[in-house]
Design a protein around this motif. Sequence first.
Motif, mmCIF file in Angstrom:
data_model
loop_
_atom_site.group_PDB
_atom_site.id
_atom_site.type_symbol
_atom_site.label_atom_id
_atom_site.label_comp_id
_atom_site.label_asym_id
_atom_site.label_seq_id
_atom_site.Cartn_x
_atom_site.Cartn_y
_atom_site.Cartn_z
ATOM 1 N N GLU A 397 0.840 -1.207 0.000
ATOM 2 C CA GLU A 397 0.000 0.000 0.000
ATOM 3 C C GLU A 397 0.872 1.252 0.000
ATOM 4 N N ASN A 398 0.412 2.277 -0.726
ATOM 5 C CA ASN A 398 1.122 3.551 -0.716
ATOM 6 C C ASN A 398 0.199 4.651 -1.214
ATOM 7 N N VAL A 399 0.722 5.880 -1.238
ATOM 8 C CA VAL A 399 -0.070 7.037 -1.654
ATOM 9 C C VAL A 399 -0.160 7.099 -3.176
ATOM 10 N N GLU A 400 -1.094 7.899 -3.680
ATOM 11 C CA GLU A 400 -1.280 8.016 -5.123
ATOM 12 C C GLU A 400 -0.069 8.619 -5.817
ATOM 13 N N GLY A 401 0.733 9.399 -5.064
ATOM 14 C CA GLY A 401 1.932 9.991 -5.648
ATOM 15 C C GLY A 401 2.926 8.966 -6.145
ATOM 16 N N ASN A 428 -4.084 -1.018 -8.272
ATOM 17 C CA ASN A 428 -5.462 -0.602 -8.038
ATOM 18 C C ASN A 428 -5.511 0.624 -7.137
ATOM 19 N N ARG A 429 -6.515 1.458 -7.359
ATOM 20 C CA ARG A 429 -6.808 2.565 -6.455
ATOM 21 C C ARG A 429 -7.963 2.156 -5.557
ATOM 22 N N ILE A 430 -7.924 2.599 -4.323
ATOM 23 C CA ILE A 430 -9.000 2.282 -3.385
ATOM 24 C C ILE A 430 -9.264 3.497 -2.517
ATOM 25 N N ARG A 431 -10.536 3.719 -2.152
ATOM 26 C CA ARG A 431 -10.933 4.900 -1.384
ATOM 27 C C ARG A 431 -11.535 4.455 -0.064
ATOM 28 N N ALA A 432 -11.051 5.023 1.018
ATOM 29 C CA ALA A 432 -11.532 4.643 2.340
ATOM 30 C C ALA A 432 -13.021 4.946 2.498
ATOM 31 N N GLU A 433 -13.501 6.017 1.874
ATOM 32 C CA GLU A 433 -14.903 6.410 2.037
ATOM 33 C C GLU A 433 -15.865 5.361 1.493
ATOM 34 N N ASP A 434 -15.393 4.500 0.563
ATOM 35 C CA ASP A 434 -16.247 3.444 0.016
ATOM 36 C C ASP A 434 -16.464 2.309 1.002
ATOM 37 N N TYR A 435 -15.807 2.387 2.154
ATOM 38 C CA TYR A 435 -15.937 1.344 3.173
ATOM 39 C C TYR A 435 -16.364 1.937 4.521
ATOM 40 N N GLY A 436 -17.125 3.037 4.429
ATOM 41 C CA GLY A 436 -17.716 3.617 5.625
ATOM 42 C C GLY A 436 -16.750 4.373 6.506
ATOM 43 N N VAL A 437 -15.571 4.721 5.999
ATOM 44 C CA VAL A 437 -14.596 5.493 6.763
ATOM 45 C C VAL A 437 -14.817 6.963 6.437
ATOM 46 N N ALA A 438 -14.967 7.797 7.460
ATOM 47 C CA ALA A 438 -15.328 9.205 7.263
ATOM 48 C C ALA A 438 -14.111 10.055 6.920
ATOM 49 N N PRO A 461 -15.808 -5.293 -3.499
ATOM 50 C CA PRO A 461 -16.829 -4.350 -3.993
ATOM 51 C C PRO A 461 -16.800 -3.068 -3.176
ATOM 52 N N ARG A 462 -17.277 -1.985 -3.765
ATOM 53 C CA ARG A 462 -17.364 -0.704 -3.062
ATOM 54 C C ARG A 462 -18.765 -0.561 -2.462
ATOM 55 N N PHE A 463 -18.842 0.209 -1.391
ATOM 56 C CA PHE A 463 -20.110 0.408 -0.696
ATOM 57 C C PHE A 463 -20.372 1.904 -0.509
#
Length: 660
Positions: A397-401, A428-438, A461-463
Amino acid sequence: MNSKSEALAAAKKRITDLQSQMTAKILAIAAEVEKLMDVTPEREVRDFLRVTCNLPSSELGTYMGFGRTLKGSEALLQKARVTFPVLKALVAADAETRQEIVERMDIGARIDTKEIAVVRKRLTEAKLTPEALMAQKNVRLVAAAARKRSADTAALFREKLASFALHLRKMNASDLALASLSETVRNDALELREQFTDIFGTSRRSLNKINLNSPAFRVAAANDALKRICEGRFGNSSHYAGVKKWPASDSQIIDVLLLLSGHPVPRRGWVRGRNAITELPPHRYRLKAIELCAGAGGMSIGLERAGFEHVALFEYNADAAATLRQNRPDWNVVEADITKVDFKPYRRMDIDLVAGGVPCQPYSSEGDQLGQEDERDLLLESSRVIAEVKPKMFIIENVEGLLHAKHGDHVAEFLRRVAKAGYQTEINRIRAEDYGVAQERHRILLIGIRRELAGSFRMPPRFPERRSNLGDALLDLMSENGWTGAREWARQRRDCPVFDRQGNLIAHGVLASTVVTRRGTPRTKEAARWGSKGINIGGLPAAAPTDAEASKPGYLPGLTARMRARLQNFPDDWKFHGGKQSVADQIGNAVPARLAQAVGLAAFAAIRGVSFDWEAMLWPGDRGRLQMTTPALYLDQPQLAPGRKKPEQNVRTVESAGDW
C-alpha cells in the motif's frame, strides 16, 4: 438545403474533425515512444508505458513497432484518418501486405481491418502453386475437422466423468467401500482413464513435485484419482494413513474428478453449501501472513479480521512496535530494520501473504517526492522480501503519488523484480470512504499473485451507500467534555452538500481530509481545507472541547489523538504508546482497518477459493459475540524462528460493536 441535410453535413464535419484529432494523437504517441526507444532498452520502455502512462499491454506492441514498420507514412495515415485498430493491423501485417494497403490509402481507398486481412490472405495464396494452394486448403479442412472431433470427444469425456463422479458422491462410506470392490466401477474408471490419456497424454511426474495450485497438479491429480479407483485403493480410510499432501480422503478424489468435468464442487470444511461466508473460519483454516512496516496496526487489525494469522509483524519504530505489543501481546512483533533481515527462512513456512504499507513520505504530495532518492524508501526492499518469502500473494500500500511520472522507472523496476519472482501484479486505487470510513483517503495498492493462482483475485466491492461523515463519526468524542454545541456542529457536518468537480450534487455529509502526520504549523491550503470542514487542524489538543473554549469568536474544534484514530477506523479501545507527536505520526501513517479488512478478505477469497457476504463481514452489526482464535506466539523471542512449533491457541472473545 433542408434541415436534415444540414444536420448530416454538420455531423460529418464534426466527426471527421474528431477522427483527425484522434489520428494525430495516436501518431504523436508513436513518435514519443520512438524517442524513448532511442535511449532506453525496449523492456524498460514497455514497463514505463504500462505502469506510468497506463497504456494497455494490447496497445504497447503497436506503438513500439510503429517506427520500424510505418515510419515515413505519417502524413498519409493522417490524411486517411486511420483508427487505432487499423494501425494495429498494419503494424502486425507482413511488409508486402502493408505496402499494398498504404498504396490503396494513397489513392483514397477506405481501409478497415477486414480489408487488411483479405489482402494478406490473397497475397499469401498468390505465392502458392494451384496444387500447393489446394493442399493448404485441405490441411485447414482436416484441422477444422480434428478440432471439432476433439471438442466432441472432450465434451463426451466430461459428461461421462461427471456422471461417474456424481454417482460416487451420492454414496456413503460403506457404499464406497463396496464400490471399490465392484468390477463395474473399476471398468468404468479404466475406460475413463484410457480416454483421459488420449486427451492429456501420459505423465510420470510425482504429485509431490508439482505445485498444489497449478493446472498441472489438477490434471495429474485426476489421473492419480482414476488410477487409485482402478487399483481398488479407494473406499478405505487406511489407504490415506500418513498421506500429507494429496489425497487425504475419498471426497478429495471425487472432488478433483468433478472439477475436471466442469462440475461445480460444494465447498467443504467450515463452509456449508454454496452460501457466502458470514463469519471468520475456524483457526485451522486461517492463512499465514507476514506484515512489513506494520506501524500502529491499522492494516494488522484489518488482516486479522479478514482471517489472517500473523507469523511476524516487522516494525522499526520503537513506539509503534510497543503499540502493537500493548494491544496484541500474542502477536510476534519484530522490532527490526527489514533491510537487515534475511527472509529466506520464512519460505519453508508456506506464507500466504506478505503485506505492508511501505513508507509513503518519498512519494507523498505533502513532501519533497524524492522517491528512490529518499533514504526512507523501501519499495525495492519489499520486492526482495517477496522474492525471498515466495508468498501466494502480496499487497503493498502507498499514496497516489507513487504513480507520478517521475517515479515511473522505480515502479517499473519493482514490477520487473516481482515478475521475475513469479508474480502477476496489478495496480489498483482504493478509497476509504467506500468502506464507511469518514475520511478522504485514497490509496494505491500493488497486488501480486503467483502465476498459478492468476485470475483468482478480485478487488472488493465498493459500498458508497455506507458513506459516513465527519459529524456522525466524531459526535460522541466531541461532546464528551461537555461542549453543548457539539450536536449542532455534527449536524452541520452531516447536512453539508458535497459536489463533484462539475458542480453536481453527489452526497450530503462532509468527510475529513486525509489524516496525515504533521509537525509544526499546517500549510495554508491544508488549514483552509480542514477549516472548510469545521476543523482546526493546527495543534494536537489533549481533550475534547469545553463550552469555555468554544465560546471564543470563530472557534473551530481541533482533533484529539482519539478522534484522529476514529477517523482512521481504529477500535476505540486501541491504545497508542509514545508521546503526543509520536502517537499522531502512528495514526497518520496507518491504513484504515476496514479498508485493510476489505482487501484482506479479497486476498483470502482468491487464495482459498471462497465467497464472502461482504456486508456481514465488514459490518457485523448486532451479530452478538464472535469467537476468534489467534496463535500464542513466543513472546520471549524477538523473532519466531521458521519451523518452530506453535503452542496451544489462545481464545478470546471480541465484542462485535467494539473491535468489530
